[in-house]
Design a protein around this motif. Structure first.
Motif, PDB file in Angstrom:
ATOM      1  N   ARG A  28       0.933  -1.387  -0.097  1.00 35.45           N
ATOM      2  CA  ARG A  28       0.209  -0.185   0.361  1.00 35.45           C
ATOM      3  C   ARG A  28       0.903   0.874  -0.159  1.00 35.45           C
ATOM      4  N   PRO A  29       2.119   1.333   0.802  1.00 40.54           N
ATOM      5  CA  PRO A  29       2.802   2.261   0.471  1.00 40.54           C
ATOM      6  C   PRO A  29       2.952   3.235  -0.648  1.00 40.54           C
ATOM      7  N   ASN A  30       3.428   1.987  -1.567  1.00 34.73           N
ATOM      8  CA  ASN A  30       3.936   1.745  -3.114  1.00 34.73           C
ATOM      9  C   ASN A  30       2.381   2.088  -3.748  1.00 34.73           C
ATOM     10  N   CYS A  31       1.279   2.396  -3.558  1.00 37.22           N
ATOM     11  CA  CYS A  31       0.364   2.115  -4.597  1.00 37.22           C
ATOM     12  C   CYS A  31       0.014   4.022  -5.334  1.00 37.22           C
ATOM     13  N   ILE A  32      -0.738   4.177  -6.281  1.00 34.53           N
ATOM     14  CA  ILE A  32      -0.626   5.005  -7.239  1.00 34.53           C
ATOM     15  C   ILE A  32      -2.009   5.238  -6.782  1.00 34.53           C
ATOM     16  N   GLY A  33      -2.601   4.337  -6.712  1.00 35.09           N
ATOM     17  CA  GLY A  33      -4.243   4.663  -6.790  1.00 35.09           C
ATOM     18  C   GLY A  33      -4.467   5.590  -8.419  1.00 35.09           C
ATOM     19  N   CYS A  34      -4.310   3.743  -8.956  1.00 32.86           N
ATOM     20  CA  CYS A  34      -4.407   4.361 -10.308  1.00 32.86           C
ATOM     21  C   CYS A  34      -5.786   3.545 -10.309  1.00 32.86           C
ATOM     22  N   ALA A  35      -6.786   2.704  -9.419  1.00 34.15           N
ATOM     23  CA  ALA A  35      -7.733   2.733  -9.190  1.00 34.15           C
ATOM     24  C   ALA A  35      -7.683   0.782 -10.631  1.00 34.15           C
ATOM     25  N   ALA A  36      -7.112   0.835 -11.053  1.00 29.54           N
ATOM     26  CA  ALA A  36      -7.812  -0.234 -11.935  1.00 29.54           C
ATOM     27  C   ALA A  36      -8.034  -1.995 -11.083  1.00 29.54           C
ATOM     28  N   CYS A  37      -6.937  -2.339 -10.068  1.00 26.49           N
ATOM     29  CA  CYS A  37      -7.649  -3.024  -9.085  1.00 26.49           C
ATOM     30  C   CYS A  37      -9.556  -3.255  -8.707  1.00 26.49           C
ATOM     31  N   ALA A  38      -9.660  -2.138  -8.518  1.00 23.88           N
ATOM     32  CA  ALA A  38     -10.820  -1.534  -7.389  1.00 23.88           C
ATOM     33  C   ALA A  38     -11.549  -1.791  -8.966  1.00 23.88           C
ATOM     34  N   ALA A  39     -12.011  -1.693 -10.671  1.00 28.02           N
ATOM     35  CA  ALA A  39     -12.712  -1.505 -11.123  1.00 28.02           C
ATOM     36  C   ALA A  39     -12.368  -3.102 -11.631  1.00 28.02           C
ATOM     37  N   VAL A  40     -11.227  -3.812 -11.317  1.00 31.57           N
ATOM     38  CA  VAL A  40     -10.777  -5.232 -12.481  1.00 31.57           C
ATOM     39  C   VAL A  40     -12.049  -6.394 -11.356  1.00 31.57           C
ATOM     40  N   ALA A  41     -11.830  -5.942  -9.957  1.00 31.06           N
ATOM     41  CA  ALA A  41     -12.189  -6.709  -8.900  1.00 31.06           C
ATOM     42  C   ALA A  41     -13.580  -6.256  -7.931  1.00 31.06           C
ATOM     43  N   PRO A  42     -13.926  -5.032  -8.023  1.00 29.19           N
ATOM     44  CA  PRO A  42     -14.862  -4.530  -7.183  1.00 29.19           C
ATOM     45  C   PRO A  42     -14.949  -5.049  -5.537  1.00 29.19           C
ATOM     46  N   GLU A  49     -10.806   6.806   0.769  1.00 31.57           N
ATOM     47  CA  GLU A  49     -10.502   8.530   0.265  1.00 31.57           C
ATOM     48  C   GLU A  49      -9.501   9.109   0.836  1.00 31.57           C
ATOM     49  N   ASP A  50      -8.414   8.578   0.977  1.00 32.43           N
ATOM     50  CA  ASP A  50      -6.568   8.431   0.597  1.00 32.43           C
ATOM     51  C   ASP A  50      -6.123   9.263  -0.969  1.00 32.43           C
ATOM     52  N   GLY A  51      -7.345   8.306  -1.959  1.00 31.48           N
ATOM     53  CA  GLY A  51      -6.552   8.053  -3.109  1.00 31.48           C
ATOM     54  C   GLY A  51      -6.240   6.629  -3.665  1.00 31.48           C
ATOM     55  N   LYS A  52      -6.083   5.446  -2.380  1.00 30.41           N
ATOM     56  CA  LYS A  52      -5.024   4.562  -2.340  1.00 30.41           C
ATOM     57  C   LYS A  52      -6.525   3.664  -2.364  1.00 30.41           C
ATOM     58  N   SER A  53      -5.774   2.339  -2.891  1.00 25.77           N
ATOM     59  CA  SER A  53      -6.653   1.245  -2.530  1.00 25.77           C
ATOM     60  C   SER A  53      -7.183   0.423  -1.197  1.00 25.77           C
ATOM     61  N   ASP A  54      -7.917  -0.068  -0.556  1.00 27.57           N
ATOM     62  CA  ASP A  54      -7.787  -1.640  -0.051  1.00 27.57           C
ATOM     63  C   ASP A  54      -8.384  -2.735  -0.397  1.00 27.57           C
ATOM     64  N   ILE A  55      -7.473  -3.773   0.234  1.00 28.68           N
ATOM     65  CA  ILE A  55      -8.022  -5.077   0.239  1.00 28.68           C
ATOM     66  C   ILE A  55      -9.407  -4.576   1.042  1.00 28.68           C
ATOM     67  N   VAL A  56     -10.832  -5.394   0.531  1.00 22.38           N
ATOM     68  CA  VAL A  56     -11.709  -5.966   1.424  1.00 22.38           C
ATOM     69  C   VAL A  56     -11.328  -6.762   2.121  1.00 22.38           C
ATOM     70  N   SER A  84      -3.494  -5.983 -13.766  1.00 21.02           N
ATOM     71  CA  SER A  84      -4.147  -4.269 -13.968  1.00 21.02           C
ATOM     72  C   SER A  84      -2.681  -3.467 -13.314  1.00 21.02           C
ATOM     73  N   CYS A  85      -2.286  -3.818 -12.690  1.00 18.68           N
ATOM     74  CA  CYS A  85      -2.116  -2.508 -11.523  1.00 18.68           C
ATOM     75  C   CYS A  85      -0.136  -2.140 -12.319  1.00 18.68           C
ATOM     76  N   PRO A  86      -0.369  -0.706 -12.389  1.00 18.13           N
ATOM     77  CA  PRO A  86       0.655  -0.657 -13.724  1.00 18.13           C
ATOM     78  C   PRO A  86       1.939  -0.208 -12.917  1.00 18.13           C
ATOM     79  N   VAL A  87       1.799  -0.251 -11.486  1.00 19.67           N
ATOM     80  CA  VAL A  87       3.722   0.104 -10.026  1.00 19.67           C
ATOM     81  C   VAL A  87       3.092  -1.716  -9.250  1.00 19.67           C
ATOM     82  N   ASN A  88       2.601  -2.373  -9.973  1.00 19.76           N
ATOM     83  CA  ASN A  88       3.068  -3.773  -9.496  1.00 19.76           C
ATOM     84  C   ASN A  88       3.002  -4.145  -7.896  1.00 19.76           C
TER      85      ASN A  88
END
Ligand code: F3S
Length: 102
Positions: A28-42, A49-56, A84-88
């Motif tokens: 998570r510290p290196n997540c750039i908030g691309c949001a592809a993960c949430a689009a692919v696997a909601p 709200e901090d712009g990064k994703s979380d695993i549910v 799908s994550c551009p920064v792996n």
């Protein structure tokens, strides 16, 4: 009867645990908030709200990585999220073999 129910519950919990064959991890510290993960696997990834994703439903480690054990049936969608994550920053490990898949 209570004892039997307890035993049944324990067995069910054990089989559920052992069916969780994979571990997904989110750097998570290196997540750039691309949001592809949430689009692919909601069902598994949500935007915070901090712009990064979380695993549910994950647990968060001291190093702020998130992790969650998943069943085989949920592997493919999370593999697609990781791909799908551009920064792996999404990783998946096969817990049975120790193989780091991505
Ligand atoms: Fe972050 Fe990658 Fe998802 S940058 S928001 S983990 S696609």
């Amino acid at each position: 009867m209570a004892d039997e129910n307890q035993i049944t519950q324990t067995v069910n919990e054990q089989s559920q645990q052992s069916s969780k064959k994979y571990k997904i991890e989110h750097d998570r510290p290196n997540c750039i908030g691309c949001a592809a993960c949430a689009a692919v696997a909601p069902d598994f990834w949500t935007m915070h709200e901090d712009g990064k994703s979380d695993i549910v439903g994950c647990k968060t480690r001291d190093d702020e990585w998130e992790e969650l054990d998943i069943e085989e049936k949920n592997y493919q969608v999370n593999k697609e999220a990781a791909d799908s994550c551009p920064v792996n920053v999404i990783h998946i490990t096969n817990k049975e073999t120790g193989e780091k898949i991505i």
